[in-house]
Design a protein around this motif. Sequence first.
Motif, short mmCIF file in Angstrom:
data_model
loop_
_atom_site.label_atom_id
_atom_site.label_comp_id
_atom_site.label_asym_id
_atom_site.label_seq_id
_atom_site.Cartn_x
_atom_site.Cartn_y
_atom_site.Cartn_z
N GLN A 162 14.54 33.31 26.06
CA GLN A 162 15.86 32.98 26.57
C GLN A 162 16.90 32.91 25.44
N LEU A 170 17.84 36.44 24.57
CA LEU A 170 18.76 37.00 25.54
C LEU A 170 20.19 36.52 25.27
N LYS A 199 23.30 39.02 24.46
CA LYS A 199 24.51 39.02 25.29
C LYS A 199 25.76 38.81 24.43
N PRO A 259 22.87 42.74 29.18
CA PRO A 259 21.41 42.69 29.37
C PRO A 259 21.03 41.50 30.24
N ASP A 260 19.93 41.64 30.96
CA ASP A 260 19.41 40.51 31.71
C ASP A 260 18.01 40.19 31.21
N PHE A 261 17.40 39.19 31.84
CA PHE A 261 16.11 38.73 31.33
C PHE A 261 15.03 39.80 31.46
N ASP A 315 15.40 42.91 30.88
CA ASP A 315 15.52 43.76 29.70
C ASP A 315 14.76 43.16 28.52
N VAL A 316 14.89 41.85 28.33
CA VAL A 316 14.18 41.20 27.23
C VAL A 316 12.68 41.26 27.44
#
Length: 205
Positions: A137, A140, A144, A153-155, A157-158
């Motif tokens: 987190q 991320l 961002k 990007p969202d979670f 993507d990570v």
Amino acid sequence: MDIATSRRQRLSPEERRKQIIDAAVAYFAEHGLEGNTRNLSKQMGVTQSLIFKYFATKAELIEAVYNRVYLDRIAPHWPDLVDDSKRPLRSRLVQFYTEYAQAIFTYEWMRIFMFSGLAGAELNRRYLDHLSTLILQPILAQIKAETKTSRLPDFEDVWNLHGGIVYIGIRKYVYQMPTADPDAELIARAVDRFLKDFGIPIDSD
């Protein structure tokens, strides 16, 4: 030195407990978490009662294996490394994932992780939840903050970045397919591809 031999050396309870955990890690990595303590004791050359002297149940022993294989390999400085915005993001990600790979790219970690997932055990979920809160987190949030594209990007993507890097180890230790390039080079390329997708510079280490 096996445990049967070490018994004659009057090891301390702490040393004995550590030996049992070490043996359990090797055993479960080979046979999966469904392996029973009876066969574990035979492989260790001790009685089953010796194991239960230090671990009341198999679940308690597996909990100790979880701590040894998963939690003990998380370096205390990783959260600060990820959040150190004074350094280029690429440098931080490459360092983190290089160190993370060195910690988990082992026969024991990879196989226990895979066995646990196949068995539906809670170990993987607990570990991934912990790693998510502690490391992913924050990654991320850092990505961002530096993204230059219209899509943030969202979670997921990570997780794709993280999973792709972990898969390097799975190929080597589960599928027995050595990679052509060193792990560090594969990791750096994966990080670069990811950052480029979001317009983040990769030439400022």
